[in-house]
Write an enzyme that holds these catalytic residues in place. Structure first.
Site, PDB file in Angstrom:
ATOM      1  N   ASP A  34       8.057  -0.515  -8.878  1.00 31.57           N
ATOM      2  CA  ASP A  34       8.192   0.059  -7.538  1.00 31.57           C
ATOM      3  C   ASP A  34       9.313  -0.663  -6.803  1.00 31.57           C
ATOM      4  OD1 ASP A  34       7.464   1.739  -5.408  1.00 31.57           O
ATOM      5  OD2 ASP A  34       5.332   1.305  -5.667  1.00 31.57           O
ATOM      6  N   HIS A  45      16.198   2.736  -2.146  1.00 31.26           N
ATOM      7  CA  HIS A  45      14.775   2.460  -1.905  1.00 31.26           C
ATOM      8  C   HIS A  45      14.027   2.162  -3.200  1.00 31.26           C
ATOM      9  CE1 HIS A  45      14.540   3.571   2.417  1.00 31.26           C
ATOM     10  NE2 HIS A  45      15.677   4.165   2.110  1.00 31.26           N
TER      11      HIS A  45
HETATM   12  P1  ADQ Z   1       7.251   5.789  -2.098  1.00 31.40           P
HETATM   13  O1  ADQ Z   1       7.387   5.828  -3.581  1.00 31.40           O
HETATM   14  O2  ADQ Z   1       6.854   7.042  -1.441  1.00 31.40           O
HETATM   15  O3  ADQ Z   1       8.596   5.259  -1.411  1.00 31.40           O
HETATM   16  P2  ADQ Z   1       5.558   3.642  -0.766  1.00 31.40           P
HETATM   17  O4  ADQ Z   1       6.439   2.534  -0.388  1.00 31.40           O
HETATM   18  O5  ADQ Z   1       4.259   3.173  -1.301  1.00 31.40           O
HETATM   19  O6  ADQ Z   1       6.137   4.631  -1.851  1.00 31.40           O
HETATM   20  O7  ADQ Z   1       5.309   4.495   0.517  1.00 31.40           O
HETATM   21  C1  ADQ Z   1       4.365   5.499   0.526  1.00 31.40           C
HETATM   22  C2  ADQ Z   1       4.001   5.835   1.966  1.00 31.40           C
HETATM   23  O8  ADQ Z   1       3.219   7.026   1.929  1.00 31.40           O
HETATM   24  C3  ADQ Z   1       3.165   4.753   2.622  1.00 31.40           C
HETATM   25  O9  ADQ Z   1       3.547   4.599   3.958  1.00 31.40           O
HETATM   26  C4  ADQ Z   1       1.741   5.310   2.521  1.00 31.40           C
HETATM   27  O10 ADQ Z   1       0.903   4.938   3.580  1.00 31.40           O
HETATM   28  C5  ADQ Z   1       1.980   6.793   2.545  1.00 31.40           C
HETATM   29  N1  ADQ Z   1       0.902   7.459   1.797  1.00 31.40           N
HETATM   30  C6  ADQ Z   1       0.682   7.401   0.482  1.00 31.40           C
HETATM   31  N2  ADQ Z   1      -0.428   8.102   0.177  1.00 31.40           N
HETATM   32  C7  ADQ Z   1      -0.906   8.594   1.330  1.00 31.40           C
HETATM   33  C8  ADQ Z   1      -2.026   9.387   1.685  1.00 31.40           C
HETATM   34  N3  ADQ Z   1      -2.910   9.830   0.794  1.00 31.40           N
HETATM   35  N4  ADQ Z   1      -2.197   9.696   2.981  1.00 31.40           N
HETATM   36  C9  ADQ Z   1      -1.327   9.251   3.902  1.00 31.40           C
HETATM   37  N5  ADQ Z   1      -0.266   8.501   3.645  1.00 31.40           N
HETATM   38  C10 ADQ Z   1      -0.051   8.178   2.372  1.00 31.40           C
HETATM   39  C11 ADQ Z   1       9.884   4.805  -1.826  1.00 31.40           C
HETATM   40  C12 ADQ Z   1       9.905   3.741  -2.935  1.00 31.40           C
HETATM   41  C13 ADQ Z   1       9.068   2.535  -2.523  1.00 31.40           C
HETATM   42  C14 ADQ Z   1       9.572   1.998  -1.174  1.00 31.40           C
HETATM   43  C15 ADQ Z   1       9.696   3.099  -0.146  1.00 31.40           C
HETATM   44  C16 ADQ Z   1      10.368   2.606   1.121  1.00 31.40           C
HETATM   45  O11 ADQ Z   1       9.420   4.282  -4.147  1.00 31.40           O
HETATM   46  O12 ADQ Z   1       9.127   1.517  -3.502  1.00 31.40           O
HETATM   47  O13 ADQ Z   1       8.661   1.014  -0.703  1.00 31.40           O
HETATM   48  O14 ADQ Z   1      10.446   4.194  -0.653  1.00 31.40           O
HETATM   49  O15 ADQ Z   1      11.601   2.020   0.855  1.00 31.40           O
END
Ligand code: ADQ
Length: 473
Positions: A367, A159
């Site tokens: 990311d 990921h």
């Molecule tokens: P993450 O680093 O966790 O995931 P991301 O892809 O942005 O990053 O996903 C975060 C998730 O958490 C999103 O669905 C977002 O809506 C949710 N989220 C964040 N802050 C929030 C808040 N305050 N309240 C509610 N929800 C919140 C890892 C990798 C990424 C990759 C994903 C999936 O680092 O690059 O996209 O896995 O493969």
């Protein structure tokens, strides 16, 4: 249809009808519900170091799924998760050699837990099952399953980014990590750049080569290596956003805005997300362009994460201080430029906040993908969409050609892009949004899951037998 065994560090237990889970958990659970199968991983619980390690996972049936959950000893968890996974692999794979902290002790814990997981999972796997392992915590597990005699198709999905070889080789055990990857039949990465980095590594280190598009031979095994970007549940999220006007938090937020434009950032509190740089860019924007003072608000919603890792605690303080300093310097009696909130927001409210925003600031320093970028686009009003300002270093940048791309290290450039986004005319906003929405509608999370499982199930051509493997190596 083969059963599906999903393996991940944390196991998101779905309660029927629960709304909190993200699209990824829902998509994977859906596949297991269709095919039957098991979700295997850490239970989220620890046992004392001197307790006996149970030999079998606890199995729990919930929402039509079977979960197999392993309690870990406190020390194992610290070394495997807080140590090697999150103080070595996470920073290094996000190009942060300066933060990487390698210790043999943590490395030992990482392998120990991977071995333990493999030992516990192996007896549960039937010969025709597909096994799909997720993320950097569990790279060596497939090799352990192979050593236990498993001949199944085993896939891995990373990921996070796969770094270029000059960075990867900083890892003292890089050779073993890549050998572990090669024990899978399919390796899925987020973007073509990750595949390219993998290819350059195997070529330079002379451990394999690319045979043709998506086909490699590495350490004598023929494997598929594909860029399959993770998506979101685009349609469902767009519908949630369209209906979010009824949400009380969204309503309260709208009222509190007093007609000002909203700029939104949503990230876990992590140094890879570039939150401090983003706040600096917002401050620069305020000083560059006086006309927006008092007319916009930047909402940064950031739940704390990995608080047990020291770098995160330090960053938490630094970001809070920075937001406070910017507010102190620029606020008026009736206007606070930054609202910095350390909490999780429910999916309905989140969708509504994205939709209310004129600009989505998604500016990670690095990311794997970044699902917030896709959620922001899915949530927009098609008649009056906001602008996505996206870091060129997010995996999502490879797909989102309607975004304003920025370099988050260039604070002045990002400040200029905020101004451009806020001033963008409606026809350009609609045009950019349409292109992105079409992309994420087609390449949603269901597409991702389907494409991955097709690759994992393979066919005569894509899954060479052991004999053919020898022939190509
Ligand atoms: P993450 O680093 O966790 O995931 P991301 O892809 O942005 O990053 O996903 C975060 C998730 O958490 C999103 O669905 C977002 O809506 C949710 N989220 C964040 N802050 C929030 C808040 N305050 N309240 C509610 N929800 C919140 C890892 C990798 C990424 C990759 C994903 C999936 O680092 O690059 O996209 O896995 O493969």
């Amino acid at each position: 249809m083969s059963r599906l065994i999903v393996v991940s560090n944390r196991v998101p237990m779905l309660k029927p009808g629960a709304q909190a889970a993200g699209g990824l958990a829902v998509a994977l659970s859906g596949a297991m519900q269709e095919r039957g199968g098991v979700w295997f991983g850490w239970s989220g619980r620890t046992i004392p170091d001197d307790a006996a390690q149970p030999e079998h996972p606890k199995t729990v049936e919930s929402g039509g799924l079977t979960y197999a959950l392993v309690d870990l000893k406190q020390r194992d968890l610290e070394e495997y998760y807080g140590g090697f996974s999150n103080r070595m692999l996470w920073p290094l794979f996000h190009y942060r050699m300066d933060l990487a902290d390698f210790t043999r002790v943590a490395l030992g814990g990482y392998y120990r837990v991977n071995k333990l997981f493999a030992r516990m999972l192996a007896p549960m796997v039937q010969p025709s099952d597909l096994v799909w392992v997720h993320d950097y915590h569990l790279i060596p597990m497939a090799a352990e399953l192979r050593a236990a005699g498993l001949k199944n198709r085993i896939g891995f999905y990373l990921h996070i980014p796969f770094p270029p070889p000059d960075i990867l080789t900083v890892l003292p055990n890089h050779a073993d990590i890549v050998r572990g990857l090669a024990a899978h039949d399919v390796i899925g990465f987020q973007t073509p750049l990750d595949v390219e980095n993998f290819e350059t590594y195997v070529r330079r280190e002379k451990v394999g080569r690319r045979l043709s598009a998506g086909r490699f031979v590495v350490h004598g095994r023929a494997i598929r290596v594909e860029a399959l970007p993770v998506g979101i549940e685009t349609k469902a999220f767009a519908e949630t956003a369209a209906a979010s006007g009824r949400n009380s938090l969204v309503r309260r937020m709208r009222e509190s805005m007093l007609g000002r434009k909203l700029i939104i950032g949503v990230d876990r509190l992590d140094y890879s997300k570039g939150i401090a740089e983003r706040i600096q860019a917002f401050e620069t924007f305020l000083t560059l362009d006086d006309s927006w003072r008092g007319r916009c608000t930047f909402l940064q919603v950031t739940p704390k994460s990995r608080e047990e890792v020291p770098e995160y605690a330090a960053m938490e303080r630094a970001v809070a201080e920075l937001a406070g300093r910017v507010n102190g310097a620029h606020a008026e009696l009736d206007w606070t430029p930054i609202r910095y909130v350390n909490r999780t927001v429910g999916r309905n409210a989140l969708a509504g906040l994205y939709r209310m925003a004129s600009v989505g600031l998604v500016t990670p320093l690095r990311d794997g993908m970044n699902l917030v970028a896709k959620e922001f686009v899915a949530a927009q009003d098609p008649e009056d969409p906001g602008v996505l300002l996206l870091s060129r270093f997010a995996g999502a940048a490879a797909e989102m050609d309607g975004a304003l791309l920025t370099n988050p290290y260039d604070v002045d450039g990002t400040a200029g892009a905020i101004a451009r986004a806020l001033d963008m005319p409606l026809d350009e906003r609609v045009d950019r949004w349409k292109r992105m929405f079409a992309r994420i509608s087609e390449h949603d999370v269901a597409w991702w899951r389907r494409s991955y499982l097709e690759a994992l199930e393979g066919d005569a051509e894509t899954s060479p037998t052991a004999d053919r493997l020898k022939a190509v190596s």
